[in-house]
Design a protein around this motif. Sequence first.
Motif, PDB file in Angstrom:
ATOM      1  N   HIS A 203      26.250  65.090  -4.714  1.00 26.35           N
ATOM      2  CA  HIS A 203      26.529  66.516  -4.493  1.00 26.35           C
ATOM      3  C   HIS A 203      27.109  66.713  -3.100  1.00 26.35           C
TER       4      HIS A 203
ATOM      5  N   SER B  64      19.930  62.254  -8.043  1.00 24.70           N
ATOM      6  CA  SER B  64      20.867  63.016  -7.221  1.00 24.70           C
ATOM      7  C   SER B  64      20.730  62.634  -5.760  1.00 24.70           C
TER       8      SER B  64
ATOM      9  N   GLN C  64      29.780  66.101  -7.818  1.00 22.85           N
ATOM     10  CA  GLN C  64      29.706  67.551  -8.007  1.00 22.85           C
ATOM     11  C   GLN C  64      29.886  68.223  -6.645  1.00 22.85           C
TER      12      GLN C  64
ATOM     13  N   VAL D 274      22.539  64.190  -1.826  1.00 19.47           N
ATOM     14  CA  VAL D 274      23.390  65.196  -1.203  1.00 19.47           C
ATOM     15  C   VAL D 274      24.095  64.568  -0.010  1.00 19.47           C
TER      16      VAL D 274
ATOM     17  N   VAL E 122      24.215  73.225  -2.399  1.00 23.76           N
ATOM     18  CA  VAL E 122      24.310  72.447  -3.633  1.00 23.76           C
ATOM     19  C   VAL E 122      23.009  72.412  -4.420  1.00 23.76           C
TER      20      VAL E 122
END
Length: 340
Positions: A137, A162, A201, A164, A148
């Motif tokens: 992200h 995930s 993303q 970041v 995010v």
Amino acid sequence: MTGGRIAALGTAAGAVGTLGLGAFVARRLLFPTPYSATATVRAATPTEAEFVATRDTRLPGTYRITRDGQDVRVQDVLDIDGDTLRRHTDGPAAVGEWGWDALLYDDLADVPGNEPTDVLGDEPTDVPGDGPTHVVHVHGQSLGPRQVLRGIPVWRALGATSEVVDTTDLPLRSLDPGAVDRIVTAVRAARGRGATRVVLQGWSAGALACSVAASRVEVDGLVGISPLLSVSSALRGAVSGAHLPAFVGTVAARIATTGVLSRLAGAAAPVQTTAWQASATPTLLVHSAADALVAEADVAAQTARPGTRAVAFRTAPHTLEWNEDPERWERAVRDFAATL
């Protein structure tokens, strides 16, 4: 003073003024002020609140109000009467002024859901990328990593891990070449840890950085939220939204992307990547008709490419599509993930 000299001075003054406006607009794109707002509660019950009607409190969808360590989730608009509107809430809100927050979560620990368990199934993995799907992200220019977090729960529910990528320490944040390097490094590290699918993303300028990364390293999917598809188009949209002459947008684009001139906007170096980088990566673009920074023509040009789809929202300002309709937003991501 002759008429010719007066005209020349007028022309010079006009040029300086245009350059100043262009530099101001370019700076707003490169170093935007973080979104913030307040909301005034006039009356409340345990499930509803009456607010002073403002541009922000009128926005449909899901937000929260915060004050003194307390937060209350604010949901759909029930009715509007003059300068007062009534909305559903998930708890009582005291009368007075509150902070109005679109991001909902303060840090990763607040995000609902859990990361997938490790291979032994004993506890959540503490090393990103150990699951079958790993999502990187990337935030945009103004809000940092908090931006995010709304996009993580849907991937957790799908069993993905995930991480970041934080670009706030880079000179141009997510528009900095170093942002792409960090994304590429994250992808390669996830592959090295055994991730079978890697998805990028990105939000706003973070989405543009993801498109560049996807042209440099293989990824399995790309999701762009309010994607910055064209620096020039975004600046023209910003100028139009501010009711400035259109040519100011052209000047701002030249300033943001040209060496030496970029210093007028406070940037030591110009933006190097100014448009979305096409690749064969399956792509989902989530945008809003109310977003002046993402031109419909640019979205149409991208969706004309094989493997790119778009989902349009109606009322959301830039990067607030999730807030307009969280269920629809997450359904769009789930549907896209199912195709990977």
